[in-house]
Scaffold this active site. Structure first.
Site, short mmCIF file in Angstrom:
data_model
loop_
_atom_site.label_atom_id
_atom_site.label_comp_id
_atom_site.label_asym_id
_atom_site.label_seq_id
_atom_site.Cartn_x
_atom_site.Cartn_y
_atom_site.Cartn_z
N GLU A 98 0.86 -1.18 0.00
CA GLU A 98 0.00 0.00 0.00
C GLU A 98 0.90 1.24 0.00
O GLU A 98 1.93 1.24 0.68
CB GLU A 98 -0.83 -0.05 1.29
CG GLU A 98 -1.52 1.20 1.67
CD GLU A 98 -2.09 1.14 3.09
OE1 GLU A 98 -2.87 2.03 3.43
OE2 GLU A 98 -1.76 0.22 3.85
N ASP A 201 14.54 -2.17 13.93
CA ASP A 201 15.41 -1.25 13.19
C ASP A 201 14.75 0.13 13.20
O ASP A 201 14.57 0.77 12.16
CB ASP A 201 15.60 -1.76 11.76
CG ASP A 201 16.73 -1.04 11.02
OD1 ASP A 201 17.45 -0.24 11.65
OD2 ASP A 201 16.89 -1.28 9.81
P1 ADP Z 1 15.11 0.54 1.67
O1 ADP Z 1 14.62 -0.86 1.95
O2 ADP Z 1 15.92 0.65 0.44
O3 ADP Z 1 15.77 1.18 2.88
P2 ADP Z 1 12.66 1.91 2.28
O4 ADP Z 1 11.71 0.85 2.66
O5 ADP Z 1 13.29 2.67 3.41
O6 ADP Z 1 13.79 1.38 1.33
O7 ADP Z 1 11.89 2.92 1.34
C1 ADP Z 1 12.49 3.88 0.50
C2 ADP Z 1 11.71 5.19 0.54
O8 ADP Z 1 10.33 4.95 0.28
C3 ADP Z 1 11.76 5.88 1.89
O9 ADP Z 1 11.92 7.27 1.64
C4 ADP Z 1 10.43 5.64 2.51
O10 ADP Z 1 10.04 6.75 3.27
C5 ADP Z 1 9.51 5.44 1.33
N1 ADP Z 1 8.47 4.40 1.62
C6 ADP Z 1 8.69 3.16 2.12
N2 ADP Z 1 7.55 2.46 2.21
C7 ADP Z 1 6.56 3.27 1.73
C8 ADP Z 1 5.14 3.12 1.54
N3 ADP Z 1 4.51 1.99 1.84
N4 ADP Z 1 4.45 4.19 1.04
C9 ADP Z 1 5.09 5.33 0.70
N5 ADP Z 1 6.41 5.53 0.84
C10 ADP Z 1 7.15 4.52 1.34
#
Ligand code: ADP
Length: 294
Positions: A98, A201
């Site tokens: 989502e 984390d």
């Molecule tokens: P990584 O696994 O490479 O660290 P992240 O899960 O932290 O990646 O996500 C990368 C970027 O996307 C971050 O800036 C985060 O805030 C954004 N993000 C992560 N999950 C969602 C989501 N479900 N909806 C909108 N933005 C998201």
């Protein structure tokens, strides 16, 4: 540009989820991640979050992330993005969630977040660890269970990271020797607590504030551990708003002296940072270690 080879599988998952046949009609890169490529996708008028990586570099990373998100969702404590699916073709792996539109954190946000985390930590089990291994960042995290927290912290958290750091000559012999001294001190440093379900984390990049002002947890490294590990991690890069800690402590007071154990807990994420990024983090690690071992 999305790797074309995974598009049909993603569209199939979206078709099932939306109960509507359409095509991905927009992809916008999302920055901020440290490991994976991330995109906002538009399908049938709705937005979704996709991240993908090289399957051979990080085997089962997204399967584990989805499992962690599921465990957190089942705790019914804080909002977690809905999992649409995960998959891949052997070369590229992906996770589809989502999409969370973001808002601005206010006082209510921090208080609800603090209370929600305490409620997450209320989920207990009898041993420290988890029934499966996962990742912390891009490093493997073994969750083999132990009966005591200090054994778990020593054998499953500090020692595997120290072994890696030693193999790459990232730490001095003095630092390695100081950790040996620390192991003996741990039972007198940590107050005894039941194994609590942790995000694992919880730094400021791993939660979002939704448009309606709810805290949303992302990117977990779930296990049952000492709850001060999440609190410590939240303070590793400056700390969350004081309202967060006040609300947490009101919902479930932490043991006396928790502030003095923040750097102790953070030896683990700092070791992870040494292994991932080296250099500067070794100095920070030594400074923290020096507070407990002389
Ligand atoms: P990584 O696994 O490479 O660290 P992240 O899960 O932290 O990646 O996500 C990368 C970027 O996307 C971050 O800036 C985060 O805030 C954004 N993000 C992560 N999950 C969602 C989501 N479900 N909806 C909108 N933005 C998201």
């Amino acid at each position: 540009m999305l790797p074309l080879t995974i598009v049909p599988e993603i569209e199939k998952l979206l078709k099932n989820h939306c109960q509507q046949e359409a095509l991905i009609d927009e992809t916008i890169a999302v920055g901020g991640g440290s490991i994976n490529s991330a995109y906002r996708l538009s399908y049938a008028g709705k937005s979704f979050f996709l991240k993908y990586n090289d399957a051979s570099r990080f085997p089962q990373m997204f399967e584990k992330e989805a499992l962690g998100l599921k465990v957190l969702t089942e705790s019914k404590s804080l909002r977690i993005p809905q999992i649409i699916g995960h998959g891949g073709n052997g070369q590229t792996s992906f996770l589809l969630l989502e999409f969370i539109n973001q808002g601005q954190p206010n006082k209510q946000f921090w208080e609800d977040f603090g209370r929600g985390l305490a409620s997450l930590h209320r989920n207990a089990q009898t041993s420290f660890g988890l029934d499966h291994s996962n990742y912390i960042g891009s490093l493997k995290q073994d969750n083999t269970v132990e009966k005591s927290w200090t054994d778990f912290f020593t054998y499953q958290r500090l020692q595997p990271q120290l072994k890696l750091a030693k193999e790459h000559a990232l730490l001095s012999t003095k630092t390695l020797a100081d950790f040996e001294k620390l192991y003996r001190l741990l039972p007198s440093l940590f107050p005894e607590e039941a194994p609590a379900l942790l995000h694992g984390d919880l730094w400021s990049g791993n939660f979002l504030c939704s448009q309606s002002g709810e805290a949303v947890l992302i990117d977990p490294a779930v296990y049952y551990g000492h709850r001060e590990m999440d609190i410590g991690m939240s303070k590793l890069f400056g700390g969350f708003h004081p309202h967060f800690y006040d609300a947490y402590n009101e919902a479930w007071p932490m043991e006396n002296g928790w502030q003095q154990r923040v750097d102790l807990c953070n030896l683990y994420p700092l070791l992870v940072h040494v292994n991932l990024f080296g250099g500067a983090y070794a100095r920070q690690l030594e400074a923290c270690l020096g507070k407990y071992v002389r």
